[in-house]
Design a protein around this motif. Structure first.
Motif, short mmCIF file in Angstrom:
data_model
loop_
_atom_site.label_atom_id
_atom_site.label_comp_id
_atom_site.label_asym_id
_atom_site.label_seq_id
_atom_site.Cartn_x
_atom_site.Cartn_y
_atom_site.Cartn_z
N ALA A 45 0.84 -1.20 0.00
CA ALA A 45 0.00 0.00 0.00
C ALA A 45 0.87 1.25 0.00
N SER A 46 1.94 1.23 0.77
CA SER A 46 2.85 2.37 0.82
C SER A 46 3.51 2.60 -0.53
N PHE A 47 3.95 1.51 -1.17
CA PHE A 47 4.56 1.63 -2.49
C PHE A 47 3.56 2.20 -3.49
N LEU A 48 2.34 1.69 -3.47
CA LEU A 48 1.32 2.18 -4.41
C LEU A 48 0.98 3.64 -4.17
N ASP A 49 0.87 4.04 -2.93
CA ASP A 49 0.60 5.45 -2.63
C ASP A 49 1.70 6.32 -3.22
N TRP A 50 2.94 5.92 -2.98
CA TRP A 50 4.07 6.67 -3.52
C TRP A 50 4.04 6.67 -5.05
N GLN A 51 3.84 5.49 -5.65
CA GLN A 51 3.85 5.38 -7.10
C GLN A 51 2.71 6.18 -7.73
N GLY A 56 1.44 9.90 -11.20
CA GLY A 56 0.16 10.51 -11.54
C GLY A 56 -0.85 9.49 -12.02
N ARG A 57 -0.85 8.32 -11.40
CA ARG A 57 -1.74 7.23 -11.78
C ARG A 57 -2.61 6.84 -10.60
N LYS A 58 -3.49 5.87 -10.81
CA LYS A 58 -4.39 5.39 -9.76
C LYS A 58 -4.36 3.86 -9.68
N PHE A 59 -3.22 3.30 -9.36
CA PHE A 59 -3.13 1.85 -9.18
C PHE A 59 -3.81 1.47 -7.87
N THR A 60 -4.38 0.28 -7.82
CA THR A 60 -5.03 -0.20 -6.61
C THR A 60 -4.32 -1.44 -6.09
N LEU A 61 -4.42 -1.63 -4.80
CA LEU A 61 -3.78 -2.77 -4.15
C LEU A 61 -4.54 -4.05 -4.48
N ARG A 98 6.08 2.01 -26.92
CA ARG A 98 5.95 0.56 -26.75
C ARG A 98 6.07 0.13 -25.30
N MET A 99 6.89 0.83 -24.51
CA MET A 99 7.16 0.40 -23.15
C MET A 99 6.32 1.12 -22.09
N ALA A 100 5.73 2.25 -22.41
CA ALA A 100 4.98 3.03 -21.42
C ALA A 100 3.85 2.22 -20.78
N ASP A 101 3.27 1.32 -21.55
CA ASP A 101 2.19 0.49 -21.01
C ASP A 101 2.67 -0.47 -19.93
N PHE A 102 3.98 -0.69 -19.85
CA PHE A 102 4.54 -1.62 -18.88
C PHE A 102 4.91 -0.93 -17.56
N LEU A 103 4.63 0.36 -17.45
CA LEU A 103 4.92 1.07 -16.21
C LEU A 103 3.81 0.81 -15.19
N VAL A 104 3.68 -0.43 -14.83
CA VAL A 104 2.69 -0.88 -13.86
C VAL A 104 3.41 -1.66 -12.76
N PRO A 105 2.87 -1.66 -11.55
CA PRO A 105 3.55 -2.34 -10.44
C PRO A 105 3.91 -3.81 -10.73
N SER A 106 3.01 -4.54 -11.36
CA SER A 106 3.27 -5.97 -11.58
C SER A 106 4.50 -6.19 -12.46
N THR A 107 4.73 -5.31 -13.41
CA THR A 107 5.92 -5.44 -14.27
C THR A 107 7.16 -4.96 -13.53
N MET A 108 7.05 -3.83 -12.88
CA MET A 108 8.22 -3.25 -12.22
C MET A 108 8.73 -4.10 -11.07
N LEU A 109 7.83 -4.80 -10.40
CA LEU A 109 8.23 -5.59 -9.23
C LEU A 109 8.35 -7.08 -9.53
N ALA A 110 8.37 -7.45 -10.80
CA ALA A 110 8.48 -8.87 -11.15
C ALA A 110 9.77 -9.45 -10.60
N MET A 111 9.65 -10.48 -9.80
CA MET A 111 10.81 -11.09 -9.14
C MET A 111 11.85 -11.60 -10.13
N ALA A 112 11.39 -12.15 -11.24
CA ALA A 112 12.31 -12.76 -12.20
C ALA A 112 13.35 -11.78 -12.72
#
Length: 129
Positions: A45-51, A56-61, A98-112
């Protein structure tokens, strides 16, 4: 003959002394896991609030994001690592159609790819962005 389980019991295990021991162990494991899960939820939640503020987005937990954060925390990463990777990827991808769509938490925090991205982010930060 073994005793019958109490009326209304939700246990799927037969009512026997070993089963009661196993159920007690399971409850103990759940109790130990609860603070880590709560910590991952709080960190997520803290990461999402910061992000959301930073991007300037509205990602949800979500549960998948909480699992990602929990895995990163268990691997020894901290919130500052997640933020650095996010800033690095934003600087690299936000103007790339091409890459702007990947600026989402699930991509940025992918463990792999997280350690590789963290290494690149540290290098980028060391160069003064």
């Amino acid at each position: 003959m073994p005793a019958k389980p109490p009326s209304g019991s939700l246990s799927l295990l037969p009512f026997c002394s070993r089963c009661r021991e196993l159920e007690a162990e399971l409850e103990e494991l759940r109790a130990r896991e609860a603070p880590r899960a709560a910590g991952a939820r709080k960190e997520g939640a803290s990461f999402l609030d910061w992000q959301n503020r930073e991007f300037g987005r509205k990602f949800t937990l979500s549960q998948p994001l909480i699992r990602q954060v929990k895995a990163l925390l268990a691997a020894g990463y901290e919130q500052r690592h997640m933020r650095l990777v996010a800033l690095y990827l934003k600087s690299k991808w936000e103007h790339d159609e091409r890459m702007a769509d990947f600026l989402v938490p699930s991509t940025m925090l992918a463990m792999a790819k997280f350690q590789e991205r963290l290494d690149m982010a540290n290098e980028w930060w060391g160069e003064g962005e």
